[in-house]
Each structure stands twice: as structure tokens, then as C-alpha cells.
Design a protein around this motif. Sequence first.
Motif, PDB file in Angstrom:
ATOM      1  N   THR A  98     -19.599  18.371   4.971  1.00 39.97           N
ATOM      2  CA  THR A  98     -20.125  17.380   5.438  1.00 39.97           C
ATOM      3  C   THR A  98     -19.546  16.249   4.317  1.00 39.97           C
ATOM      4  OG1 THR A  98     -21.727  18.094   6.610  1.00 39.97           O
ATOM      5  CG2 THR A  98     -21.719  15.966   6.225  1.00 39.97           C
ATOM      6  N   VAL A  99     -18.903  15.219   4.790  1.00 37.47           N
ATOM      7  CA  VAL A  99     -18.496  14.156   3.803  1.00 37.47           C
ATOM      8  C   VAL A  99     -18.528  12.953   4.429  1.00 37.47           C
ATOM      9  CG1 VAL A  99     -16.619  15.697   2.868  1.00 37.47           C
ATOM     10  CG2 VAL A  99     -15.878  14.447   4.791  1.00 37.47           C
ATOM     11  N   ASP A 100     -18.543  11.852   3.538  1.00 37.84           N
ATOM     12  CA  ASP A 100     -18.442  10.398   4.319  1.00 37.84           C
ATOM     13  C   ASP A 100     -16.881   9.902   4.510  1.00 37.84           C
ATOM     14  OD1 ASP A 100     -19.321   8.043   4.981  1.00 37.84           O
ATOM     15  OD2 ASP A 100     -20.541   7.661   3.126  1.00 37.84           O
ATOM     16  N   ASP A 101     -16.911   8.992   5.159  1.00 40.85           N
ATOM     17  CA  ASP A 101     -15.675   8.503   5.785  1.00 40.85           C
ATOM     18  C   ASP A 101     -15.148   7.444   4.987  1.00 40.85           C
ATOM     19  OD1 ASP A 101     -13.298   8.109   7.129  1.00 40.85           O
ATOM     20  OD2 ASP A 101     -14.073   8.207   9.088  1.00 40.85           O
ATOM     21  N   PRO A 102     -13.932   7.446   4.086  1.00 40.64           N
ATOM     22  CA  PRO A 102     -13.502   5.895   3.379  1.00 40.64           C
ATOM     23  C   PRO A 102     -13.332   4.952   4.388  1.00 40.64           C
ATOM     24  CG  PRO A 102     -12.424   8.028   2.862  1.00 40.64           C
ATOM     25  CD  PRO A 102     -12.959   8.522   4.049  1.00 40.64           C
ATOM     26  N   SER A 176      -3.712  -2.793   3.644  1.00 41.75           N
ATOM     27  CA  SER A 176      -3.045  -3.984   3.025  1.00 41.75           C
ATOM     28  C   SER A 176      -4.004  -5.171   3.513  1.00 41.75           C
ATOM     29  CB  SER A 176      -1.883  -4.468   3.458  1.00 41.75           C
ATOM     30  OG  SER A 176      -1.339  -5.491   3.596  1.00 41.75           O
ATOM     31  N   LEU A 177      -4.146  -6.068   2.549  1.00 41.79           N
ATOM     32  CA  LEU A 177      -5.066  -7.207   2.700  1.00 41.79           C
ATOM     33  C   LEU A 177      -4.153  -8.329   2.664  1.00 41.79           C
ATOM     34  CD1 LEU A 177      -7.911  -6.501   0.117  1.00 41.79           C
ATOM     35  CD2 LEU A 177      -7.919  -6.211   2.634  1.00 41.79           C
ATOM     36  N   GLY A 178      -3.141  -8.150   3.766  1.00 37.64           N
ATOM     37  CA  GLY A 178      -2.370  -9.449   4.223  1.00 37.64           C
ATOM     38  C   GLY A 178      -1.382  -9.948   3.097  1.00 37.64           C
ATOM     39  N   SER A 179      -1.170 -11.351   3.157  1.00 41.60           N
ATOM     40  CA  SER A 179      -0.212 -12.006   2.388  1.00 41.60           C
ATOM     41  C   SER A 179      -0.511 -12.027   0.750  1.00 41.60           C
ATOM     42  CB  SER A 179       0.108 -13.244   2.777  1.00 41.60           C
ATOM     43  OG  SER A 179      -1.236 -14.104   2.783  1.00 41.60           O
ATOM     44  N   SER A 180      -1.708 -11.594   0.332  1.00 39.46           N
ATOM     45  CA  SER A 180      -2.392 -11.454  -1.142  1.00 39.46           C
ATOM     46  C   SER A 180      -1.321 -10.251  -1.900  1.00 39.46           C
ATOM     47  CB  SER A 180      -3.520 -10.966  -1.076  1.00 39.46           C
ATOM     48  OG  SER A 180      -3.715  -9.943  -0.605  1.00 39.46           O
ATOM     49  N   GLY A 181      -0.695  -9.297  -1.003  1.00 35.08           N
ATOM     50  CA  GLY A 181      -0.174  -8.223  -1.553  1.00 35.08           C
ATOM     51  C   GLY A 181      -1.082  -7.094  -2.153  1.00 35.08           C
ATOM     52  N   VAL A 182      -2.438  -7.457  -1.941  1.00 30.55           N
ATOM     53  CA  VAL A 182      -3.426  -6.176  -2.444  1.00 30.55           C
ATOM     54  C   VAL A 182      -3.593  -5.252  -1.489  1.00 30.55           C
ATOM     55  CG1 VAL A 182      -5.977  -6.166  -3.222  1.00 30.55           C
ATOM     56  CG2 VAL A 182      -4.450  -8.416  -3.845  1.00 30.55           C
ATOM     57  N   TRP A 183      -3.876  -4.184  -1.773  1.00 30.28           N
ATOM     58  CA  TRP A 183      -4.093  -3.066  -1.137  1.00 30.28           C
ATOM     59  C   TRP A 183      -5.434  -2.489  -1.661  1.00 30.28           C
ATOM     60  CZ3 TRP A 183      -0.481  -1.097   2.470  1.00 30.28           C
ATOM     61  CH2 TRP A 183       0.582  -1.688   2.429  1.00 30.28           C
ATOM     62  N   GLU A 184      -6.363  -1.814  -0.716  1.00 34.36           N
ATOM     63  CA  GLU A 184      -7.781  -1.646  -1.068  1.00 34.36           C
ATOM     64  C   GLU A 184      -8.166  -0.541  -0.327  1.00 34.36           C
ATOM     65  OE1 GLU A 184     -12.196  -1.788  -0.460  1.00 34.36           O
ATOM     66  OE2 GLU A 184     -10.377  -2.013   1.143  1.00 34.36           O
ATOM     67  N   LEU A 185      -9.004   0.494  -1.093  1.00 36.58           N
ATOM     68  CA  LEU A 185      -9.803   1.443  -0.394  1.00 36.58           C
ATOM     69  C   LEU A 185     -11.010   1.784  -1.076  1.00 36.58           C
ATOM     70  CD1 LEU A 185      -9.457   3.612   2.122  1.00 36.58           C
ATOM     71  CD2 LEU A 185      -8.392   5.180   0.229  1.00 36.58           C
ATOM     72  N   PHE A 186     -12.151   2.030  -0.388  1.00 37.82           N
ATOM     73  CA  PHE A 186     -13.353   2.581  -0.935  1.00 37.82           C
ATOM     74  C   PHE A 186     -13.335   4.163  -0.660  1.00 37.82           C
ATOM     75  CE2 PHE A 186     -17.627   4.028  -0.613  1.00 37.82           C
ATOM     76  CZ  PHE A 186     -18.243   4.018  -1.888  1.00 37.82           C
ATOM     77  N   VAL A 187     -13.476   4.777  -1.690  1.00 35.33           N
ATOM     78  CA  VAL A 187     -13.592   6.313  -1.528  1.00 35.33           C
ATOM     79  C   VAL A 187     -14.902   6.995  -1.889  1.00 35.33           C
ATOM     80  CG1 VAL A 187     -12.610   8.657  -2.230  1.00 35.33           C
ATOM     81  CG2 VAL A 187     -11.219   6.727  -1.939  1.00 35.33           C
ATOM     82  N   PRO A 188     -15.793   7.248  -0.991  1.00 34.92           N
ATOM     83  CA  PRO A 188     -17.107   7.839  -1.322  1.00 34.92           C
ATOM     84  C   PRO A 188     -17.009   9.132  -2.010  1.00 34.92           C
ATOM     85  CG  PRO A 188     -16.853   7.428   0.771  1.00 34.92           C
ATOM     86  CD  PRO A 188     -15.503   7.196   0.722  1.00 34.92           C
TER      87      PRO A 188
END
Length: 738
Positions: A98-102, A176-188
Motif C-alpha cells: 500500500t503506497v501513497d500516490d505522488p 511542467s509548471l508552464g512558461s516558468s520552465g520549472v518541473w515539479e513533483l512531490f514523492v511520498p
Amino acid sequence: MATPAPIDHSILGPVARGEYALPHDVLGAHVSGDTVTIRTRRPLADAVTFVVAGQDAEPTRVPAEHEVDGIWVAAIPATAGGAPDYRVEARYGPETITVDDPYRFLPTLGEVDLHLIGEGRHERLWDVLGSHLRTYPSVLGEVHGASFAVWAPNAVSVRVKGDFNDWDGRGYAMRSLGSSGVWELFVPGVEIGARYKYEINTRDGRWIEKADPMARASEVPPLTASVVTDTHYEWHDEAWLDRRAATDPHTSSMSIYEVHLGSWKKGLSYREAAEQLVEYVTWLGFTHVELMPLAEHPFGGSWGYQVTSYYAPSARFGVPDDLRYLIDRLHQAGIGVILDWVPAHFPKDSFALAEFDGTHLYEHPDPRRGEQKDWGTYVFNFGRTEVRNFLVANAAYWLEEFHVDGLRVDAVASMLYLDYSRNPGEWEPNQYGGRENLEAIALLQEANAVAYRVAPGAVMIAEESTSFPGVTTPTDAGGLGFGLKWNMGWMNDTLRYLGEDPVNRRYHHGELTFSLVYAFSEQFLLPLSHDEVVHGKGSLLAKMPGDHRTKLAGVRGLLAYQWSHPGKKLLFMGQEFAQGAEWNEERGLDWWHLDDPGHRGVAELLRRLNTLYREHPALWADDFTPGGFQWLDANDGDRNVLAYFRTDAAVAGVPLSEADVVVCVQSFSGMTHEDYRVALPFGGRWREVLNTDASEYGGYDVGNLGMVEARDEPYHGRSHSAVIRVPALGAIWLTPER
């Protein structure tokens, strides 16, 4: 059973392969009308069940159906609360996990953060980019994990891989967070110490692996992964910081001990150095330690000047909090800390900043500006807002997060000039037709302005080897805004002069006196640094002519001259006891020299110099104006002698007779001068507070029995003078007896 919301099945394949730029639009829970559709990627699972939190009830188990390529889907009726809290239960043969979902979490960067990043004005960039441990409340239990955010504007897609997912990033595609060029993810589930890298899908179809440019910790080289970290350090230097904020470092005493931590004593950690280095520097009496670059670098032989991870202290010596402990201990002992900072260039290692997202992102795309051929490195694109932000925030990071008291900026000259180390035709003029790098100049001005604002009482120091105007002029007056500049001219002229046999020095006397022609054109620091004792140059001792005892006397005389000359002081480790061998970063210092009375005497002399230096404002309070220095005799080249005095009369606002005054008679002759007449500023008795030829320092005790009487006999334009003994290769310091 509710029916999942329709989706374009052509995108499920890229999502399953971790190639989709907006995975959160597909995976996770999405409310559409009266239905919540939940998707997750669980390849190779035999069955998947969503455990969904109910309202005031036990969780509901919702079986999922396999769609394509390991993507599973289920739908439940929507409730007033929107998307529900849930977990993913996956069965693989006899085992169920059982895991959480990023993909059920909102972005960890807000619109203001993204706006500031786009504008190049996020002064705490390290708080939003890189990896950060986070905790979220949840109906099904508190969630712990780490967020990851990286700037890669030209990437097609980005994944994070690490030891928490068996280094398989396909199930951890970032959004992708749009035109900022930033990529993001939260990993439990990611914990402190987890190792990771980014997988970047470039526009030409390649997958490349990169360490995190904003990582605050890294693996021990030669390993290259980034490391999730957090700080739990409790500082105890409040008194130091309060004193620092109330003090002007530029008009205070500053004698700096330059240290290469890896070879001061081999094998020391940050915490071990906190014991041994603090004790030793306290004994020597230096006011500051300068640490050669500690930002992570793959090749130890670069001494830290080819940085691959600008926000990560080198893991060679411990974790980041261990470095905080070292700095804290130095502060508690009353010792300031200056850190080498290298914004001029970075190495081409494929795992780091070079061609980060498959394009020339951090480096200038034009090789005429983007490559430093002397060092085989790339040059930052100083004019790009995000790159400028990366560097300016990095300066603030070391000052704020590690409480360092200043930055010594390396290779400033290479930044200032477009034609630095380039032949005609290999560089392009700026928009006005000049050779100045206007973008680099603007970067340095901003970095200095920010540093002085965020760290009251800190100092910015330029290693700048040319006559570029206004290096230490404030930015609001058009200068670069540094507080101090290395005086490379003084260093080169002095060492060249001392390399001559004393019998020939009369023909080179101007090399000594020339430094006072320009001594007050900038706010100078006098360096005898690592650069002067490596690569066949020999140690300070080896540079001196004569037999061993004569060489030791030459080193003692040089140190006394450096400590009495206008400007702050810097001495590289090992030279304080006149190490015979030149520095080699692969081995520790030759500490056995301290068992030899001659070498020990040099160290004892340096202790005395530092004591007198701290005690006498004359030696430091007025370093940057002619009022703090006056010649008594600049022209005795035939006898290789200089005579001058230092005073704080101008800044103290008192007559010279009431001010602090130190008279310095400096001989570079191989002979003792008996009955040497020296002019003195005024009459009375003068104490001999320093004699570098004292036996306790390894000399012959040629001196003046501790006292000199200034007689009413005019000499060299002064009303009083005295006849003294001046030892060969020695210095005499006199202060008025009051």
C-alpha cells in the motif's frame, strides 16, 4: 459503479513511459461532474485497489481496472469535498503493498514563486527549487515525503529517479509548471539521505541524467547523485552576529588564515576540524579563516574551483549541518569565516550543469563568451535572468544559511573582460564596442548589493588582478560594490624583490615603494595565498635566498612587512611556520616543522604580529587613505631599508601625538645596520614592541634593548630622530611610551 471520465487514450502510452509533460492531468484524482476518476501507474501489478477515505466512515475499497501499459483506473461518485484522500493498494503475486500516490498533490511552488523565478528576483531560490522534505495532513494519516523542483525550460519531459524507486523514473514523471520552465513533483515516503537524479528528455530525443543544480547535499565524490537533506542545526553564534552587524569589517582588524580543508590535516571531517582548527587559529591569533571552495566539486585537484553543485557543501567532510557546526564553533571563538565563491565558470562534467536540459542553459551559447579555454570550463550566461538569479541567490545562500562572514569571489578578472585569455578574433565587443562584459558587471553589482543587505557586517572580496576601475566603489556610485580587493601588484612586486639576493636589492628598491603609489586607489587586502606556493613556485621559505637560517629570517621579515603595510592581511596555511615544501593538496602540511626551533619561531612571530595588530588601531583603522600611512624614509635603497609609520589619528580625530602610532623600520639587507638614524614623528621614549630578530623567533637578538629615545635632532623633515640597531633581514616596530 461510476464510469471513468473519458480521456484521449493516445496520451496514456507517453504517461505510462514517463514521457508526458503534464502527468498530473491524467494521473491522480480528478472531479468531473458527479464523478471522481482516479488513475495510477502500477506496471506488473496483478490487481490494484484504491483505498478511499470516507466521510465519517471506514475507508472504501474500490477495485481498479487496467487500461493500458500499467495504468489502472477507477471511478467513484463525487462528494461535496471534491477529490478524496486515497491510497493505492497493489498486489504482485503473493505480496500486496500500500503506497501513497505522488499525483494527488498540488504544486509546491506558488504563482508568486514562479513569477519571481521568471523575473530573476527570487532571493531565496533554494527554498523553492531542489529537494525539500515536506509533511502534509491527511484524512488517512500524515504524509511525509520530499518535493522535487528543477528549472529545465527546454526539456520535453523530466523524471526523478533515486534509491527510493530503484532508479526507475518512469513512474515519477514531473509536471511542467508552464512558461516558468520549472518541473515539479512531490514523492511520498522519501526520507532524508535519499539519493536522486533527474532524467531529462531533450528536444532531440535523448534522455540525459543530471544531478540537481539546487541540491543542498550530494554524494561523496566520485559518486555524483544529489542527496535529500534538511537542517536541524541550532546555532549558538547570536552574540557574534550581533557584534558583526554593529561593526564595519572594512575599517576593522582583519588577518585571514587561508585553509584548504582537505589538506590542512588529511582526513579531518568538518566536526574534527571544528576542534583542531579552532584551537590552532585561536593560538595564532588570526581574526578570520578563509576556506577554499567547499561547494561540491568532482575533482579534488581543482581545489574546489570547478564546482558542480553550488548549493551543496562537499560531502567529503560530512553533512551540511557538520559545516554549520564548524562555522558556529569558529564564531564562538571570535573567528570570522570567509568562503571562496566561484561564479565565473563551471566544469563540463556531463552529470552537472553543462548543457543541462540538452541546450546551453547555464552557459552562454556563444563559445566566444561561453567557454573558458584556459581552464576547460564553461562560462555562465550572466545576462540570462534565471542564471543571474541562480548565482545571486547562491551568494545569499552561503551568507544566510551558513552564517559565513564574507565571500572571496574567485577569478573576477575573467568575468570582467570579454577578451580575457582570448586572441584577436576570438571575442566579440559589447554593444558599445568595448571589451567589458557588461552582463557580468551587472551580476557582480547585484550579488554585492544583495550580500551586504542580507548579511549586515559581512564583506565581499574580489580576487581581481587588473586595474579595472571602481572594484571597491559602491554600486550606487557606479562601482562593482566589493568591500575589498586583493592587491596582486603588492604581492608580485614584493615576492619578486625578495627573490633577489640582498646584494642586488638596491637596484630593485622601487618595486617595494611602488605599492604606496596606488595603495589607496582601492580598498586592498594583501594576499600571500595558495597560488604563490604551488606549481613549482616553491614555498615562501624556498623563495628566499641564502642558507636555511637566512631564509627563515627572510620569511619573518616578509610577514612583518605584510602586517605593517596598509591593507588587510591574508596568509595561506603552512606559511605561518615557513613550511619548506610547496603546497600539495594530496598530503597534509608538514607539521613536524613546529618541532624545529627556527620554524616554531616563525609561528611565534606570527602570533606576536597578530597580537600587536589587534591591539593597535594604527595598523588597521585607516588602511584606505593616505592619512593612515606616512613615510619616514622611502629612499634608502642602498641599505635596503624602509621606514614609515602607521596611525589612526585621522579617523580618531586627535593630534598625532595623542593617536595610536606604530613606527616600522624594515630592513631587507643581509647586513646589520649599526647606528642607523631614523626620523620619528615626535619626541619621547619609544618602546620596541617588535623585533623579528629576537631569539624567541629564531633570530640573533640584534635590537635596542626594548627602548629608544627620540632626540630633538631633526632628520628627513621630522623634528626628532633616534639612532638604533636594525637587524639584517629584520623589522623593528616602535610605539610611543605613554
